[in-house]
Design a protein around this motif. Structure first.
Motif, PDB file in Angstrom:
ATOM      1  N   GLN A  97       0.895  -1.204   0.270  1.00 62.30           N
ATOM      2  CA  GLN A  97      -0.257  -0.083   0.057  1.00 62.30           C
ATOM      3  C   GLN A  97       1.334   1.179  -0.187  1.00 62.30           C
ATOM      4  O   GLN A  97       1.582   1.439   0.387  1.00 62.30           O
ATOM      5  N   TRP A  99       0.139   5.667   0.042  1.00 63.38           N
ATOM      6  CA  TRP A  99      -0.318   6.638   0.430  1.00 63.38           C
ATOM      7  C   TRP A  99       0.223   7.509   0.052  1.00 63.38           C
ATOM      8  O   TRP A  99       1.436   8.252   0.819  1.00 63.38           O
ATOM      9  N   ASP A 131      -5.761  10.804   3.546  1.00 63.01           N
ATOM     10  CA  ASP A 131      -6.815  11.179   2.745  1.00 63.01           C
ATOM     11  C   ASP A 131      -6.835  10.149   3.005  1.00 63.01           C
ATOM     12  O   ASP A 131      -5.947   9.157   1.937  1.00 63.01           O
ATOM     13  N   THR A 132      -7.172   8.683   3.452  1.00 64.70           N
ATOM     14  CA  THR A 132      -7.015   7.144   3.912  1.00 64.70           C
ATOM     15  C   THR A 132      -7.630   6.752   2.841  1.00 64.70           C
ATOM     16  O   THR A 132      -7.382   5.216   2.551  1.00 64.70           O
ATOM     17  N   HIS A 133      -8.187   7.295   2.126  1.00 67.07           N
ATOM     18  CA  HIS A 133      -9.096   6.321   0.920  1.00 67.07           C
ATOM     19  C   HIS A 133      -8.626   6.444  -0.485  1.00 67.07           C
ATOM     20  O   HIS A 133      -9.101   5.765  -1.406  1.00 67.07           O
ATOM     21  N   ASN A 134      -7.297   7.361  -0.549  1.00 66.99           N
ATOM     22  CA  ASN A 134      -6.638   7.811  -1.869  1.00 66.99           C
ATOM     23  C   ASN A 134      -5.032   6.715  -1.519  1.00 66.99           C
ATOM     24  O   ASN A 134      -4.592   7.608  -1.399  1.00 66.99           O
ATOM     25  N   ASN A 137      -3.006  -0.162  -4.055  1.00 65.10           N
ATOM     26  CA  ASN A 137      -3.196  -1.272  -3.201  1.00 65.10           C
ATOM     27  C   ASN A 137      -2.479  -2.122  -4.112  1.00 65.10           C
ATOM     28  O   ASN A 137      -3.574  -1.968  -5.421  1.00 65.10           O
ATOM     29  N   ARG A 145     -10.387  -6.858  -2.862  1.00 67.37           N
ATOM     30  CA  ARG A 145     -10.665  -5.783  -2.812  1.00 67.37           C
ATOM     31  C   ARG A 145     -10.888  -4.328  -3.334  1.00 67.37           C
ATOM     32  O   ARG A 145      -9.825  -3.904  -3.950  1.00 67.37           O
ATOM     33  N   ASP A 147     -11.500  -1.435  -2.179  1.00 71.75           N
ATOM     34  CA  ASP A 147     -11.601   0.064  -1.902  1.00 71.75           C
ATOM     35  C   ASP A 147     -10.532  -0.519  -0.255  1.00 71.75           C
ATOM     36  O   ASP A 147     -11.284  -0.983   0.259  1.00 71.75           O
ATOM     37  N   PRO A 149      -8.334   0.839   2.244  1.00 71.48           N
ATOM     38  CA  PRO A 149      -8.156   2.187   2.827  1.00 71.48           C
ATOM     39  C   PRO A 149      -6.205   2.124   3.628  1.00 71.48           C
ATOM     40  O   PRO A 149      -5.822   0.759   3.930  1.00 71.48           O
ATOM     41  N   THR A 154      -6.801   9.066   9.767  1.00 72.67           N
ATOM     42  CA  THR A 154      -6.927  10.687   9.623  1.00 72.67           C
ATOM     43  C   THR A 154      -6.276  11.744   9.539  1.00 72.67           C
ATOM     44  O   THR A 154      -4.927  12.504   9.048  1.00 72.67           O
TER      45      THR A 154
END
Length: 169
Positions: A97, A99, A131-134, A137, A145, A147, A149, A154
């Motif tokens: 992951q 980010w 931004d935990t969803h940007n 993966n 999966r 999404d 996070p 945050t």
């Protein structure tokens, strides 16, 4: 499950960095820095491994409150960004992951001089926002999966204590 010796409220990390500091006037310094840190968390029973890598860039301003021939003390404030990368090796599957995060920080620095070298000690508090969803993966661990996070909240706070060696031009 990870080995409890390597998880908890605080985590030691090792890293390296480079900074450039310029003083336009004796009381004020401007600093640009790039720093890295990494840590590994391992479960000895299963050999599961989580590796964390951080690369940060920042711009800061220093206010020198005490200046002497041998040492100086400054308060500082800055802001910047962090690239985060976590690699998971869990059983037969692995994944990565990645980010980005932003931060603001406040700190205190002490510099001790030996001719052209300076020993630098810093205590800093960071307010980190993510931004935990940007998140990117990759790997078999994230198959199916849509999404997944980032494994952080945050809003986070970090306390950093660092020591280093600097060359004075």
């Amino acid at each position: 499950a990870l080995d409890p010796r390597y998880t908890g409220g605080s985590t030691p990390m090792g890293g390296a960095g480079v900074f450039g500091r310029f003083r336009p006037v004796p009381l004020v310094g401007i600093d640009l820095a790039v720093r890295s840190a990494s840590g590994r968390y391992k479960d000895d029973a299963t050999s599961d491994l989580v590796s964390n890598f951080i690369l940060s860039t920042e711009a800061s301003v220093f206010l020198y409150l005490a200046r002497g021939q041998v040492a100086q003390f400054a308060l500082d404030a800055g802001m910047g960004g962090i690239y985060n990368r976590v690699k998971y090796e869990v059983g037969e599957r692995d994944g990565i992951q990645a980010w980005g995060s932003g931060f603001v920080r406040l700190g205190a620095d002490a510099e001790f001089y030996v001719k052209r070298l300076a020993f630098v000690l810093a205590l800093r508090g960071y307010g980190v926002f993510t931004d935990t969803h940007n998140v990117q993966n990759k790997g078999g661990l994230f198959e199916g999966r849509v999404d997944a996070p980032a494994p952080v909240t945050t809003y986070q706070t970090y306390i950093s204590i660092t020591g280093g060696l600097a060359y004075r031009f």
